[in-house]
Design a protein around this motif. Structure first.
Motif, mmCIF file in Angstrom:
data_model
loop_
_atom_site.group_PDB
_atom_site.id
_atom_site.type_symbol
_atom_site.label_atom_id
_atom_site.label_comp_id
_atom_site.label_asym_id
_atom_site.label_seq_id
_atom_site.Cartn_x
_atom_site.Cartn_y
_atom_site.Cartn_z
ATOM 1 N N SER A 1 -8.048 -0.704 -0.109
ATOM 2 C CA SER A 1 -7.127 -0.886 -1.343
ATOM 3 C C SER A 1 -7.602 -1.968 -2.340
ATOM 4 O O SER A 1 -7.388 -1.922 -3.491
ATOM 5 C CB SER A 1 -5.690 -1.443 -0.888
ATOM 6 O OG SER A 1 -5.702 -2.588 -0.309
ATOM 7 N N LEU A 2 -8.548 -2.683 -1.754
ATOM 8 C CA LEU A 2 -8.979 -3.939 -2.552
ATOM 9 C C LEU A 2 -10.454 -3.730 -3.080
ATOM 10 O O LEU A 2 -11.094 -4.366 -3.770
ATOM 11 C CB LEU A 2 -9.039 -5.295 -1.808
ATOM 12 C CG LEU A 2 -7.680 -5.946 -1.311
ATOM 13 C CD1 LEU A 2 -7.995 -7.166 -0.500
ATOM 14 C CD2 LEU A 2 -6.608 -6.252 -2.457
ATOM 15 N N ASN B 1 -6.302 -11.264 -8.727
ATOM 16 C CA ASN B 1 -5.696 -10.038 -8.543
ATOM 17 C C ASN B 1 -4.310 -10.199 -7.549
ATOM 18 O O ASN B 1 -4.534 -10.703 -6.394
ATOM 19 C CB ASN B 1 -6.856 -9.118 -8.073
ATOM 20 C CG ASN B 1 -6.285 -7.667 -7.702
ATOM 21 O OD1 ASN B 1 -4.969 -7.366 -7.535
ATOM 22 N ND2 ASN B 1 -7.176 -6.710 -7.869
ATOM 23 N N ASP C 1 -2.911 -8.092 -5.938
ATOM 24 C CA ASP C 1 -3.060 -7.259 -4.723
ATOM 25 C C ASP C 1 -3.722 -8.215 -3.517
ATOM 26 O O ASP C 1 -3.240 -7.835 -2.401
ATOM 27 C CB ASP C 1 -3.724 -5.809 -4.872
ATOM 28 C CG ASP C 1 -3.078 -4.987 -5.629
ATOM 29 O OD1 ASP C 1 -2.035 -5.065 -5.674
ATOM 30 O OD2 ASP C 1 -3.520 -3.970 -6.307
#
Length: 530
Positions: free
Chosen positions: A75-76, A252, A254
């Motif tokens: 996801s990153l 970010n 996230d």
């Protein structure tokens, strides 16, 4: 600390041989570079071990974080981005330590902690069965019971018996027998067998077995059944195995979500492992939990900065440390240096260790955590201990560590509420006088809204023409909800010809007109008695 080196050095060797395959295996399961697992193991031993106040706890990459790491890397957008979250997670853990959040671990019932240890022991055994038999099917390492393809450790058990790798099984069985004999017989015969750990002996024997049988048609062991440590060609290639965080993405959101997730999960796993390792420590040392969070946070900062996986205190290595006789944190620190030395100087030799030998070591560790006698002991303690214990075990084995702990804690809370419901009062029927039942109801020391149902049920079930003595002498706290129930009962009592004798430290009142007036409190406040 060095006073106990005769105990700690052998224990550190055992923990080293337990940690080595776990570091590699967790890195593999996390979708991270294999070297990242070794970095985490080294940092967990040297950095966290040096800063921690735990005498027997061992830190390193944790299986409970593998799924989080695997998802986060994707996801990153890469491992270097994920390392930023590891560093930030470590900083958050340091803040947790400063805020003294270490007390959280004390609120988990003993039955849940014992269930966690037992569940982990069973998982260790199940996870090592494929290695012990030399089985290749990838699904055999998967414990998820409800898989789409239907393949997991449980379904593959019988298939393993018809797909045995003879060499791996032979040295595995020999190693297991030696370990049992070493522990049960030899260690009690002479001091030398206490100084030299059994796992070290079987690892040496495994290397010899591999070297002798290499190329043999029946007993040679394939590379997929051997330890696999990266082998650098020179200093440059060794340093090239390290990864560094990409701080360009620090803003970010996230990344921060993953960081908080790592900090929370790693802290919870650490605190539970601390509680568990302190319980099995024969010297009954108590680990300062806030200092442990500070140490874990510092370890994760360092690990993230040089390319390592997130770190927690881990019960598998900690229990192996205790079982091997460790007395101080020197054992933990030495195991970290052993990992460092091994990956630098002898990676080729390490790659000659059969996984079935390490599986034999872990089978012993798993059995000591999940002894059948423990199940019997917990059952004899009664259902209040047995139900949360078995719920935790089943949850961990069939789902994962955190779900299992959560399930056990939930069941434990339900048990507490149920007992609170039952223990709010008791009825004592004394005799029958003047045509009336004489009943004494004694309320507990603290009665809250959890007890409403039980008390209401008992009051409503009282027969007509009853003399009720309500004893509040030992009661120190009555929730307002209970007062309302008693107020309502006054009206019902008159209709059913029930006489009430109220007894408390303030005196005796027959047929009170108002409980609230008796306690001299406002209607909407909780009532404390003195």
């Amino acid at each position: 600390m060095f006073k106990s080196i005769k105990n700690d050095l052998p224990a550190s060797i055992v923990v080293f041989f337990v940690a080595l395959p776990l570091c590699l295996g967790i890195a593999l399961a996390s979708g991270a570079p294999l070297f990242s697992g070794l970095i985490a193991g080294i940092v967990g031993g040297i950095v966290v071990g040096g800063l921690s106040g735990s005498k027997v706890g061992v830190s390193g990459p944790a299986a409970g974080l593998a799924a989080i790491v695997l998802t986060a890397i994707g996801s990153l957008g890469g491992y270097e981005n994920f390392l930023v979250a590891v560093v930030l997670g470590g900083i958050i853990q340091v803040i947790f330590g400063i805020l003294k959040a270490g007390v959280i671990g004390y609120y988990f019932p003993s039955s849940v902690i014992k269930g966690m240890l037992t569940g982990i022991g069973i998982i260790i055994i199940l996870k090592q069965i494929p290695n012990f038999f030399g089985y290749d099917e990838e699904s055999a390492w998967d414990l998820e019971f409800f898989e789409i393809d239907g393949g997991n450790t449980f379904s593959e058990l019988f298939r393993m018996l018809s797909n045995i790798q003879p060499g791996a099984l032979l040295i595995g069985v020999i190693s297991l027998l030696i370990l049992i004999f070493w522990d049960k017989v030899l260690s009690k015969k002479a001091k030398i067998f206490e100084i030299i750990p059994g796992p070290f002996v079987v690892v040496v024997l495994g290397i010899i077995f591999f070297s002798v049988t290499q190329g043999h048609e029946l007993f040679s062991i394939g590379t997929q059944h051997m330890v696999s440590v990266p082998i650098p060609e020179d200093v440059t290639s060794f340093l090239g195995q390290f990864s560094f965080p990409n701080f360009a993405i620090i803003l970010n959101h996230d990344v921060w979500i993953v960081a908080f997730t790592i900090a929370l999960v790693a802290s919870l796993e650490t605190l539970l492992s601390v509680e568990a390792s302190d319980k099995i420590d024969p010297d009954k040392n108590v680990t300062p939990t806030n200092r442990e969070l500070l140490a874990q946070g510092a370890g994760n900062i360092v690990s993230g900065l040089i390319g390592g996986l997130p770190i927690t205190q881990v019960i598998v290595r900690s229990s192996a440390n205790v079982q091997s006789g460790a007395k101080s944190k020197l054992s933990t620190i030495l195991h970290g240096f052993l990992l460092l030395i091994s990956v630098v100087l002898i990676p080729t030799l390490l790659n000659k260790i059969p996984l079935s030998v390490l599986a034999a070591v872990l089978l012993i560790v798993g059995f000591k955590l999940a002894k059948p006698s423990l199940f019997k002991k917990m059952y004899k303690l009664g259902w209040k201990q047995w139900v949360p214990f078995i719920a935790t075990v089943v949850g961990i084995v069939f789902t994962d560590l955190l779900v299992g702990i959560g399930l056990g804690l939930l069941v434990g809370i339900v048990v507490i509420l149920l007992k609170s419901y039952q223990n709010s009062h008791f009825l004592h029927i004394e005799d029958k006088s003047n045509g009336k039942h004489k009943i004494k109801m004694t309320l507990a020391e603290e009665v809250t809204f959890f007890n409403k149902g039980a008390i209401l049920k008992e009051l409503d079930s009282l027969p007509r023409d009853t003399y009720l003595e309500l004893d509040l002498i030992k009661t120190r706290y009555l929730d307002h909800d209970i007062i309302e129930i008693l107020e309502d009962f006054l009206f019902k009592a008159k209709e059913r010809n029930i006489d009430i004798n109220l007894v408390s430290k303030r005196g005796v009142v027959e047929n009170p007109s108002s409980f609230i007036k008796f306690f001299n409190e406002r209607p909407k406040s909780n009532l404390s008695l003195s």
